[in-house]
Every structure is written in C-alpha cells, then in structure tokens.
Write an enzyme that holds these catalytic residues in place. Structure first.
Site, PDB file in Angstrom:
ATOM      1  N   GLN D 128       0.822  -1.201   0.000  1.00 30.37           N
ATOM      2  CA  GLN D 128       0.000   0.000   0.000  1.00 30.37           C
ATOM      3  C   GLN D 128       0.864   1.263   0.000  1.00 30.37           C
ATOM      4  O   GLN D 128       1.722   1.417   0.865  1.00 30.37           O
ATOM      5  CB  GLN D 128      -0.893  -0.002   1.240  1.00 30.37           C
ATOM      6  CG  GLN D 128      -1.964   1.064   1.224  1.00 30.37           C
ATOM      7  CD  GLN D 128      -2.835   1.001   2.466  1.00 30.37           C
ATOM      8  OE1 GLN D 128      -2.394   1.326   3.553  1.00 30.37           O
ATOM      9  NE2 GLN D 128      -4.062   0.549   2.288  1.00 30.37           N
ATOM     10  N   GLY D 129       0.639   2.124  -0.951  1.00 30.40           N
ATOM     11  CA  GLY D 129       1.382   3.378  -1.037  1.00 30.40           C
ATOM     12  C   GLY D 129       0.468   4.565  -0.811  1.00 30.40           C
ATOM     13  O   GLY D 129       0.147   5.289  -1.751  1.00 30.40           O
ATOM     14  N   SER D 131       0.455   6.557   2.695  1.00 27.47           N
ATOM     15  CA  SER D 131       1.075   7.532   3.604  1.00 27.47           C
ATOM     16  C   SER D 131       2.318   8.161   2.994  1.00 27.47           C
ATOM     17  O   SER D 131       3.036   7.521   2.235  1.00 27.47           O
ATOM     18  CB  SER D 131       1.475   6.849   4.914  1.00 27.47           C
ATOM     19  OG  SER D 131       0.350   6.345   5.559  1.00 27.47           O
ATOM     20  N   SER D 163       4.135  -1.830   4.250  1.00 26.16           N
ATOM     21  CA  SER D 163       4.493  -3.196   4.666  1.00 26.16           C
ATOM     22  C   SER D 163       4.715  -4.053   3.435  1.00 26.16           C
ATOM     23  O   SER D 163       4.028  -3.881   2.428  1.00 26.16           O
ATOM     24  CB  SER D 163       3.368  -3.835   5.474  1.00 26.16           C
ATOM     25  OG  SER D 163       3.130  -3.098   6.628  1.00 26.16           O
ATOM     26  N   GLU D 246     -11.001  -1.795   5.807  1.00 27.91           N
ATOM     27  CA  GLU D 246      -9.922  -2.046   6.748  1.00 27.91           C
ATOM     28  C   GLU D 246     -10.407  -1.932   8.185  1.00 27.91           C
ATOM     29  O   GLU D 246     -10.131  -2.766   9.027  1.00 27.91           O
ATOM     30  CB  GLU D 246      -8.779  -1.055   6.512  1.00 27.91           C
ATOM     31  CG  GLU D 246      -7.649  -1.205   7.516  1.00 27.91           C
ATOM     32  CD  GLU D 246      -6.556  -0.148   7.320  1.00 27.91           C
ATOM     33  OE1 GLU D 246      -5.486  -0.335   7.895  1.00 27.91           O
ATOM     34  OE2 GLU D 246      -6.789   0.848   6.618  1.00 27.91           O
TER      35      GLU D 246
END
Lengths: 322, 384, 322, 384
Positions: D128-129, D131, D163, D246
C-alpha cells in the site's frame, strides 16, 4: 443524534423502546422531574400507569397477565428509565413483579434491600408497601429472601446524596416471611437492570453535553468547535457504546461474568460521563437548576448497588485463572 | 534551592503560633452556613482581631496600611492559621485578596484612603462582580453596560458566581464602557455600593445544595465616576493584577488542609477495614506524594514571587491544573473510604466532594488553563 | 522555552547546571548519542572528562579532592545527564566515588547491583572494573555491601530493552570483600539521583514535543495550534514541574519519604511524558531514528531501579497512619 | 439484539474447524521475521491452501471470485483461524483487504480479471502506497505527483509505512493528478508494478527494532493509464471504500488474541507470585471486562454491516479508539506481570508492548479519531 451502533434490535424491540421513551416524555417530563427533586415522594398514579404499560409485568408469562418478554427487553426499558432519571424502586418492582401481589400492575410498591454487605440501604422507604430483604451469605452468592411490612423494619434515616432517591439505613436485617426466591438470579437481574439504567444515563449525558456544546458560544464560536470539548464528548460516546455492548450482551447471555463486566463498565460510563458532561457545561452545570448533577448523583448511588467495582474486578480476575 | 527559613521568619512563625494559641479558644461558635449576617459578623470580628494584633493586610504594602510582609511570611501565616484551625478569611476574601490589592496598586490617594482602612479593620465587606452568565470562561466577553451620564455611570446587566453578595457593602465590578472597542479594550473597573437602587441579589443554589454564590442583577444602577479605579476602558489590565494575586496564594491553606484530610482518610480506612484494600491504600499513598509535591511547588512559587517583587508568575496555572485534579481525586478516594457511606449527604467529605467538582471549572476551566500553559509558557501558536 | 518555575537556584547552582549542559552538549551531542545506540560500549575518554569536570567527585570533601557540594547539586547535574540520555553506570559512580579508588576521577568505572529483589540486574557489565552489590535484607532497608571483580560474577546476558544500557542478570549474588557502607543511605541517594535523571528526561521530552508541534504542519497549520496537541504538551509540563518540586525538595531534605515520593512522581513523569511525546510526534516518533524511544526505554528501565511504584505507594501509605 | 448463530453459520464454523484441525499440523515451520522471501512464500502458500479449500476471498462478492460469505461468516472465519493458531493473513493483507475489494468495487471487468484471481490464489502480493512522510495524519495532503504523458503517468514522490514492499508485486498507489484542485479532489488511484524502473525500497526501522515497514521512493516511475482504477482525480472516494473495509474487520483476530494474552498474563502472574498484588489483579479483571465488551462490539459492528450491505459504519472509530487504548493497557499490565523482566527485549510481550505504541497513531491518530467521532457521529461543528 443517534448512536453509531444500533445493535440490530428487532422491530418489536425498537417499538418497545420508542413506546417507553414516549410514555416517559409524556408522563415524566422535565417539569415533573424538577418537581420530584423538590418533593421526592413517589407519584402513585404514574406508578400505576407504568404498571398498566407493562413496565413491571414485562417478563411475566402472558398467562399470568404479563407481557411474556425477556431480560433484553427489560434492559431496553430500564435504559429509558435511566435516561429519564425516573425515580422509584424500579429494579425491586421489576424483579419482584411475579412474587408480590399487586406489584406487576403498579398497585403496590415493593422495596428490595441487599443484605450482602453493610450499610443495608433501602430506597424510597416511605413509598414502599413492603420490603423484601435478600440475605447475604458468603460473597452474597447464596442466601434467602424475606418479606416484611415496613412498620416492622427498624431503620435510621439518612440524607441521600441523590435528591431523587430518599434512603434509609436498616439497623438490623428483618427476617420476616421467607420467600422462595432464587437469590443469586435475583441479584444478577438486579445488577443487569441497574447497569441498563447506568447505560441510559451515560447515553443521555452525551446528548446533553453535545447539545450544550452546539449551542453555547464562547470566544465567538460554539464551544463544541474546540477540540478539547469535542474530544471530551467523543470519549463520552465511546464509554457509552462500550457499556452498551456489554449490557446488551449480558442481557442475552445472563451469565454472571457478563453481568458483572457490564455493571462495571456501565457504572464507569455513567459516573465519568456525568462528570465530563459537567465539565462541558462549565459553571452552568454546577448549579442546582441544571440536571447534570442529578445524573451524577444517581450514577454514584447505582454504582454502590448490586456489586461495586472492586468486587467485580476480583470476580473477573478470578475467572481468568479458573 | 533553599527550604530553610530565616531566623526572622521562624520568629514570625513562633509569635503567630503563640498568638493563635491564645486567641482561638475564645472565639465565639461558628454560625450556621445559611446564616449570612452571622457569618459576616463572625468573619469581620476575626478580621478585626487580626487588625488589632497587627496581622491585617499582612502582604499588603505598608503605604496601603498593610504589614509589608514577605511572601514567605504570608505563606507561613496561611500555613499556621490553617494548621491551628483558625477561621478562614471568609467574607473578607474579596476585600483582602482582590479589591484591596487592586485599589492599593491602581487607586488614587483618595480612593486608597476611602476604601482600604475599612477592609483591613473588617468594617466593610466586598464582593466580586466579574463573571456573567453569558460570558463563562470567556470573561472578557462581559456585557454589563455602563453608560456615562455626567458624573455617574448608569450600569445595567447581570453578574453571577458572586460570593457574599447578600452581606457585602461594595462590589468590585467590571463593566463595558466602550462597546465599540475590541473586547479587552472597552472594560472599566468600578466600586459599586451594594445598597444602590437597582441592585438585586438572588441566591444561586449549587449542585452541592448550598447557596454560597449569588446572581446580582443591575438595573440602571448609578455609580459615581469617582468610583472608577484606573482609567476608563483600562479595567482589563487593572483586573489582571488582581487575578494574579488570587492565583498566587489562594490555595496555600487548602493544600495544608488536603494533607490533613488525607491523613484522616487513612485513619478512617484503617478503622473501618478498608485499609486492607490495596488499591485504595496505594491510591492514598500516591496522593500523599502528590500533595507533598504540590506543597513544595507552592513554597517555590511563593519564594519566586518574592524574588520577582510579589507578582506570581504563570506557574500558577501549572499549580492550579494539578491541584484541581488532585483535590477531586482526594475526595473520590474519600468516597472509596466511605463505601456506601459516601451516599450520605450529611457527611462533610461528601459535601466537600461535591464542591471539589467546581475546581476544574471555576477561575478558568482546566481546558483554559491548559491553553494558557501551552501558549504563554510553552510558546505554542494560538489557535483553538 | 524556560520552565515556569526556577526554584530559586543560587548563582553557583545555575552555573553548575549551565556548565554541565555545555559539557554534555560538546562531548555528547546527538551524533555521539546515536553512535552509542549503535555501539553501547562506554567511552572511557568521555568518562575521564566527566571525572575531571567533577561529575563523580562532586560531593566529596575538597580535602579529599572533591568539589565539596551536596545532593542538591548532584541532582542538578544528574538532571542534565537525564536530559542528554548520557549512558553508563552514572548513579553507581556518583554514590561510590569516595569508596572505590579511581572512581572519583573517572579512571575506574564501577557497577552497582541492587540485591533487594530479583532479578538482580547489572548495567553496562562489560564496562565495569568492579561490581558492588548492595545486599537485600527485609524490604531492602538494611544489609551490607560487597565488592567483586567482574570475572568473579556469574551472570546471564540479557537483551536490554534500552539500547543505551546493556544489562546482565546475576544468577547468584556474589558476596566478595565487605564494604563499610551505609546501605540505606546509598539506596536513598541512588533513588534520588535516578529520579533526577527521570526529571531531566521528562523535561527534555516536553521540549522535544513542543519543538515538533511548532514546526510540523498538518492540515495547513502547525500541529501545535490544535488544542489536543497543546493540552498534551501542557500536561507534560505539569508532570515535569510537579516532579521537579518533589525531586529538588527531596535532594534538600534527604528524607526517605520525600525521596520515595520524588522517585514515584519522577518515574511517572518520565514514562508518561515520553509516551505523550511519541503521540505528538505521530508516525515520525515511531521510528528508530527518532530519539523519543530512547527516552521511553530508559525511563522504563530507571523506573525499575531503586524502588518501584508499588513499593513507594505502600511506604507512603504506611506513613499516613504512623 | 441477537447473539445466537444460525444453523448455517454453525455448520460453517464446524466445517472450518474440521479443516483447520486437518491442515494446520502439516504446515511448514514459520520463517524468521527478517526472512522476507521466506515470509512471502509462507503467506502465499497459506493463501493457496485457503483458495483450494474454498475459503479465499470469503467476504468478497461472488462475481469477484469470492465466496460471498456474510460478514458474520467472515467474523467466524477470523475468530476460528485465530483460535486455532492458523497463520495470519500476512503478505496477503493489502491484496485481500484493501486493493482487492477496491478493484472489485471500482475496477473495470478487465481490471478485475487481471488482478483479482492472482490475489485470491496467493500468486501476487500487493502493498500500500498511501502515507507520505510530510502528510502524516493529513493523508489527503499527499504530494506524490503523477504527470500524464500520453498513455502513461510519470510518478515521482515518496511513500512511507509500506508493509511487504520488499516482496510485493504491486502497489496500490495514491497520487496527485491535479495539483490545482482542492486537496481531496486531485487524487487518483493507480496499480503500480513494484519492479518498474525508478522504484526504490528502503527498510524503515521502527522503535521496536524491527523493519516491518519500508519507505518507497518513486523517481519518474512510468505507470500505464490503464492501471488507474476509477476516474482520474476520483481516487480519494475510491480509497475511502477501501479504508472502511480495513476498519471493519481488521481487528477481529487481534481482539481474540488479546483475550488469550490476558489469560496468559493472569496465569503467569499466579505462577510468579505477582497475582498477590491486588492492584495488578484487579487491573487484569477490568481488562477482562474491557476486551469482552470490545469483542461484543465487534460482533455488533459486523452484524450491523450485514444489515447495511457490507459497508461498516463510523462505529469503527468508536471501536478503534477504545481498542487502541485497551491494547496499550494490556501490554502495560504485561510489563507489571514481568516486573524487571519487562526490560528483557527478547520477551514476546515486550516486543508486543513496543508495537502496541503505534496503535494510537497508525491509521488515524486517536486525536483524529476523536474528531471523526465528534464531528461525523455527534454532529459537533468543524473547527480545530
């Protein structure tokens, strides 16, 4: 404002809750509340109306003139009573409705004294037609129940911190006519219904705080636009909703541990929410005329009934290593 | 970093103790909480005794009729009178701690001569007319208007949280004299006679059930312009001097009293068996450390004020934040000690528990105090 | 930022504090701090410089080559060491400076193990030329002290949570050469000096939080303009200043109760301030590269040394009913 | 107010238990925490086993290749796998819980066919990109730019807290495609291949000492326009769907695990004598009530989602606020149980204590969550 979680009530449960809220709004509005503060004598006519509406007979079988519902429904009704700060020995009359004649209909009012630990307190002594004592036994887990006429009960008056709940302190535990009651079950139900009232109070003080924060202006803006006030209100809601999950679940399972945990969390939610509600109200909340203190004082009182925090925590801890 | 007292200070303490031991047994019985005239008479008589013994206006400058004592001597005075169980300052509070010092600092010679001596002798009682129902924590948002009419101001509005209003002779009053100015810039400070036509006092019942405070309604009350202390529209600055006096020493006696109550809680708990509850016991132990530290902080704050010429610093907000909270925890612990006995409204600790609820609200809520600490001490940017 | 309260230090005390801060800023700057994180072996040269500056000999009489100052001055110096996160058995070397040769000058490094309760921990075992064990006795209030060569001490290595403080766990208490020490006094001094370090750390994390809150922008403004952040910082300052009053007063009175209370409050201030500092820093504080965690971990470690909260609270409680 | 499961749900639970009992003993040993390729292989193999057994994408709609299970079945799945000690979702997390559902909800038929099956089979791993270092809690302030160049976007910027970046095949990436628009309006959602030229992954060490996360640097990375899911500049809305997924179920397994840890704390305390400390014992008792209530709240939230068609409500913020705090309290209690043993970094509870510190920060700090609750649920006015 509606809570974020509606807990999947059935349509009947929703109707019951709405009906109770409507009844109380009509028959116990703010004027009546404040009148009760000045004179806490119980309103027998209101009591009979509650009886007629099934408030006490809720869990009695239909063939016995009851409504045939269960503890979850009683919890919903008691949550509403807690919201409205309805005074009286409500828990006593609900758990003893099938036991003492006339209680189910609201004709008679019965008190219930927990003999498990001193001081032995009696709520609304002047209003009760009878007093039932649930006797102690070790840890208050066993023991019997006894009924007495009020004039046979020796007690000392006590200045109650809650203006809506006169109290007397029994100087001796009267053991009158024995009653064939399941005392542990009675304690469990009393604790759960008390927790449900605490939940109602906790939820109501969130609304009061939010209402005030939206309307009251300071420094040119509603105080509710300040983060400090927002976050107080948010934490109040969190406490109320956590207590709600615990209370509703315990009403369904009726397990001792669930009820104990629910009472613990609901006590904390009611007391701390009332205090935060007072903080949000500022000086205006510190007056006798504001209702905030009525919630706080009743929450303190309920927290002392049917299981205090220290006992609850020990019981839950013991269960962890069982 | 010095905790020892000078010889002069120890002398002062010894003489005070001796005097207290001599006079306290002869005091009349305390009047009932609801007997306002009786309370006024009692408090005024005590102030007169202090005056005659040379303790009146201890911390006031000599040229204002005070004793010019050091802050440390004042601290010793507050500590010793509390320890000895002497009467509280009571009805003389506003005169001695707010209005008097303000007049001493900002009044004309004539104003000082008129108002200060009767305060010191206990002859005249003052009350405070600052807070307003619609202003709350935003004190400067006050709306009570004073319109100039020749040599008088015509004042209309409402004040709230006024102690001793029923029996006060004078009210130190904040009024808005320039509605067009920014809110801090249009305020003036007036000494208003409480017997002036148009002043109505209505007792205000608190959640503790008592009527320690009142609302004061002002309907075209005429106040001579000569009763204004400081320049017109400069009342905010004038008042802030007063308020910082309040924050500096107002809680000295209370901290001493809290430590005494803490000891009483522990002894009561041991007597009633709750001492066996380790959670309660340890909570009392922690509170003991807390109040000891608050007492030290008081000493340091006072000693710092001594260095800076008597004006307490922003450290008062640090103290007040922690003390308000600690006092509430103390009385929550008292309720634990009492168990269901905490439902008895007649118990003194229960009444004190109820009144402790105001500590995080009155004289600037904890939220406001945290803003002050963050912005004025820590230099964080203004915002909401 | 200056604290709101300066506690009326004498000019000499101010100079001592400023000098210590300057020394540490020069000889133990952030690069050195981070280098120590990667390799926690002690810097002997720095240790000797500390010795030359009087860090250890501070309280020895001038005729014995010391500086002739007292515990209040030592507390000021240790507060600076706590601010700077200076690693090493600082407390041990300060309280044993007059007892073991070479410690006062920084030539020798000595460890001190508290034998009062297991586990028996030894800080910086690889750096110590000797180990002194302060033996237990009931409540750790009495007992003797013994010196041992490091190679005579049997211990198991332990992965220290604090990267700046390697730890070993003694598997047995070595009772080597007895030392004529006043052990209760030694414990008191160790507790006070540890509390002073906690105070320094607590005050430092306030500055770090405030610095970050002023500079970091979110939603178009510095995060320090949000009330939630402001109030976190304000409460951090309150904790640090309350701990400061307690620590400074205890350094003057040296009474057991004052020292105990000071340690309790300083432990709490250091741990909670580090956590709040982390919260103010957000994700950036959660990285290894940020220094916040070094304060938190050291604060946890110091809180376990020379008296933990539960003991302190019991001791203070007992004094209430004495 | 119904806590009973349907017969169908109980059947589902029974079959799942049976399957877990059969397959878990045959799993290979867990790879080391630092062995990223090993961890990918392990997690992917487990996902393949779920796929073969018909449990992959349990909560995904059938037309996306999922099982179309009810939220309650999904809850049962998470509860039972946690209880049985089955592997965590691990490297498959983003694909199964963020990127996959987003593509299922917003992608074209072609995009669904390309990306969904490999996620379900464990063949492709996503990261996941979202932040960015300079955005923090203000996620929408992201600055990674995507400039259109014919059929491709040219992407430059930096992402953080990613992550599994080291082993991922794809990254669900939020980029700014219209710098002139208000910050929520100029964002697009792209599927970026991690092996594209210009992508650099740098491990990020947390205060726990581990490198669970990475920074991802993007230097003129070319991403085909066809990899955009949803309309250009509509990425914020697209993403919010993902995020609410989520929040809905991410913590189910963790709550179950916390209750297990709590029991272990109590048993350890009884074994090492600290059970005699009433303060600690009662703290554990209170946490027991707390986690029981959190578990009930999870059940109710899921059951509500079932009623509302699968999109969890704002109640997730209520849950997350309390849970984050309770989890930190749990590991503080663990430190009390361990005493000085809590200084041993090798103890699992100490590592978990350190990682628990992120719970009040990650995925929206507690301060942000309180704003959300106050503004969106309670309707308090926007402000600071």
């Amino acid at each position: 404002m509606t809570g974020p979680v509606d807990f999947q009530l059935t349509d009947d449960q929703r109707a019951l809750r709405a009906g109770t809220r409507e009844l109380l709004a009509g028959r116990f509005d703010r004027d009546r509340l404040r009148a009760s503060v000045d004179d806490p004598a119980l309103d027998r006519a209101l009591w009979r109306e509650l009886g007629a509406a099934g408030f006490f007979a809720l869990r009695l079988p239909e063939e016995a003139g009851g409504v045939g519902l269960g503890l979850p429904e009683a919890a919903l009704v008691f949550e509403e009573a807690g919201r409205a700060l309805l005074p009286g020995p409500l828990v006593a009359c609900q758990v003893l409705a099938g036991v003492v004649d006339g209680v189910a209909t609201g004709e008679k009012i019965v008190g219930l004294c927990d003999g498990a630990g001193e001081p032995w307190l009696w709520e609304h002594p002047a209003a009760c037609d009878e007093l039932i004592v649930a006797d102690g036994g070790a840890q208050g887990r066993t023991g019997g129940a006894f009924r007495s006429a009020p004039d046979r009960v020796v007690c000392a008056p006590m200045a109650s911190v809650d203006p809506l709940t006169p109290l007397a302190r029994l100087t001796d535990l009267p053991r009158g006519e024995p009653l064939p009651l399941d005392v542990p079950r009675l304690r469990r139900e009393a604790a759960l219904l008390t927790a449900a009232q605490q939940l109602g109070s906790a939820a109501r003080t969130v609304e009061m705080a939010v209402g005030h924060a939206r309307e009251r202006e300071q420094f040119g803006v509603p105080v509710g636009s300040f983060q400090a006030v927002k976050h107080l209100c948010a934490q109040m809601l969190v406490r109320a909703e956590i207590a709600r999950s615990a209370v509703y679940a315990a009403a369904v399972t009726e397990s001792v541990l669930d009820v104990t945990g629910a009472k613990l969390l609901a006590d904390e939610a009611a007391v701390r929410n009332a205090r935060d509600c007072l903080q949000v109200h500022g000086g205006m909340g510190f007056t006798w005329e504001a209702d905030v203190h009525l919630h706080l004082k009743r929450a303190w009182l309920r927290a002392e009934c049917w299981g205090v925090a220290s006992e609850a925590e020990e019981l839950l801890a013991a269960a962890l290593v069982d | 970093m010095d905790l020892t007292y000078t010889e002069e200070e120890e002398d002062f303490r010894a003489r005070l103790r001796e005097w207290l031991a001599k006079v306290l047994p002869g005091l009349p019985p305390k009047p009932a909480a609801t007997d306002w005239p009786g309370r006024r008479a009692y408090d005024a008589a005590w102030q007169r005794m202090l005056y005659d013994a040379g303790y009146a206006g201890l911390h006031w400058p000599r040229d204002a009729g005070g004793q010019g004592a050091t802050p440390t001597q004042h601290l010793i005075f507050l500590e010793e009178t509390e320890r000895a169980g002497a009467p509280y300052v009571g009805a003389s509070f506003v005169g001695l701690l707010h209005a008097g010092p303000t007049i001493a600092a900002e009044g004309t010679a004539e104003q000082r001569a008129r108002w200060l001596p009767p305060i010191l002798r206990g002859d005249e009682i003052w009350c405070q007319g600052f807070s307003e129902p619609d202003a709350g924590s935003d004190l400067a948002a006050l709306r009570t208007r004073a319109v100039r009419d020749g040599d008088t101001y015509v004042v209309s509005g409402a004040k709230i949280w006024t102690s001793h209003a029923e029996v006060a002779d004078w009210c130190e009053l904040l009024v808005r004299t320039d509605p067009a100015a920014p809110k801090h810039r249009g305020i003036s400070w007036l000494a208003m006679p409480m017997d002036a036509p148009g002043v109505t006092v209505r007792p205000l019942r608190t959640l503790a059930g008592s009527t320690e405070f009142a609302e004061v309604f002002l309907d075209e009350v005429r106040v001579p312009v000569g009763n204004r202390v400081g320049a017109e529209n400069d009342g905010w600055r004038v008042t802030m001097v007063t308020l910082s006096f309040e924050r500096g020493t107002a809680f000295v006696g209370e901290v001493v009293a809290c430590r005494r109550v803490l000891g009483a809680l522990a002894r009561t708990a041991r007597a009633n068996g709750r001492w066996d509850d380790a959670v309660l016991r340890r909570r009392l132990g922690r509170l003991s450390a807390e109040f000891a530290a608050l007492w030290r902080l008081t000493q340091w704050n006072v000693s710092e004020a001594q260095g800076s010429g008597g004006v307490p610093g922003a450290g008062g907000s640090v103290f007040k934040l922690r003390y308000s909270h600690a006092r509430q925890e103390l009385y929550d612990a008292a309720a634990e000690v009492l168990g269901a006995g905490a439902l008895d409204a007649d118990h003194a600790w229960v009444a004190d528990r109820l009144s402790s609820l105001s500590y995080t609200i009155a004289a600037g809520t904890s939220q406001i105090q945290q803003n002050i600490v963050a912005e004025r001490i820590l230099g964080l940017p203004k915002g909401r």
